[in-house]
Design an enzyme around this catalytic site. Sequence first.
Site, PDB file in Angstrom:
ATOM      1  N   HIS A 162      -1.912   1.698   7.034  1.00 11.74           N
ATOM      2  CA  HIS A 162      -2.298   1.543   5.626  1.00 11.74           C
ATOM      3  C   HIS A 162      -2.160   2.881   4.914  1.00 11.74           C
ATOM      4  CE1 HIS A 162      -4.202  -0.293   2.215  1.00 11.74           C
ATOM      5  NE2 HIS A 162      -5.291   0.452   2.278  1.00 11.74           N
ATOM      6  N   CYS A 201       0.819  -1.216   0.000  1.00 10.82           N
ATOM      7  CA  CYS A 201       0.000   0.000   0.000  1.00 10.82           C
ATOM      8  C   CYS A 201       0.851   1.264   0.000  1.00 10.82           C
ATOM      9  CB  CYS A 201      -0.934  -0.003   1.202  1.00 10.82           C
ATOM     10  SG  CYS A 201      -0.088  -0.019   2.798  1.00 10.82           S
ATOM     11  N   ASN A 257      -8.916   3.622  -2.275  1.00  5.59           N
ATOM     12  CA  ASN A 257      -8.185   2.485  -1.723  1.00  5.59           C
ATOM     13  C   ASN A 257      -7.669   1.643  -2.884  1.00  5.59           C
ATOM     14  OD1 ASN A 257      -7.134   0.701   0.136  1.00  5.59           O
ATOM     15  ND2 ASN A 257      -9.078   0.252   1.140  1.00  5.59           N
TER      16      ASN A 257
END
Length: 311
Positions: A261, A107, A281
């Site tokens: 994240h 990520c 995302n």
Amino acid sequence: MRVLLSLVVILFIINSAFAVKINIGRPTKSHKTIHHETWVEEQTDQFDNIKVGQLLGFKRSPNRPKLQIKSYDPLGVQIPTSFNAQTNWPNCTTISQIQNQARCGSCWAFGATESATDRLCIHNNENVQLSFMDMVTCDETDNGCEGGDAFSAWNWLRKQGAVSEECLPYTIPTCPPAQQPCLNFVNTPSCTKECQSNSSLIYSQDKHKMAKIYSFDSDEAIMQEIVTNGPVEACFTVFEDFLAYKSGVYVHTTGKDLGGHCVKLVGFGTLNGVDYYAANNQWTTSWGDNGTFLIKRGDCGISDDVVAGLP
């Protein structure tokens, strides 16, 4: 007659037991919707038996580079009440794309590479998707699928630069949308400083760099940056309830800390009195609101680790 009835009962018991055995371990695909004050949670079996922590690859490095810190400039661009980078720069189609980090805790690299890609389009009119694979495998200051620091990622973009996706596509194994995120994770592949065999590009000549990189000291500075220069990378703490986000403005309500994240912030606004950031995302469009979510400004540390740069 009694014998026949007994046989029927026996067969029913056998079939029932067999059916139970067949169904053990199968996803139920059940959905439970919970309405919180500002957001909607949809509980499914999407994350059952998944080591979610392996997806959450943001790791603050003890050797994090010291970046220039940007503050809000009262003489700069005024901050509107709401803003959407996707509609403000419609020719930069990568802004709205939802990516797939697949079986890798990458990520940190996706947030950086996606934002840098958008900024190449916004500022240089370059319609090129930067390679996620190049950063994940070749950024030696971070740990690939084991995680990395957003600040280090942008520093790598400044020093080394990333090649295009055309040169080096993302080859981490994916899985069907219904199984997102993936069940099994992979080790970081080796760095390959060559373009794929069917590409006419040359690796060393396809590098795209950031000229300057920086972080921010306030929400006002972050919002002014998004309006002026485009999407930014932001990293935050993921709690259990975030996994089931479906719509509305997410505010941490329940559950334990699962890890850090990183995502891409593409805008901001206010919904039902709650100030939020809009984010993309990289868990495919099967997660959240077609891959996107809104989060209350400042919640879960979303304003603390934000970084960006200019080409």
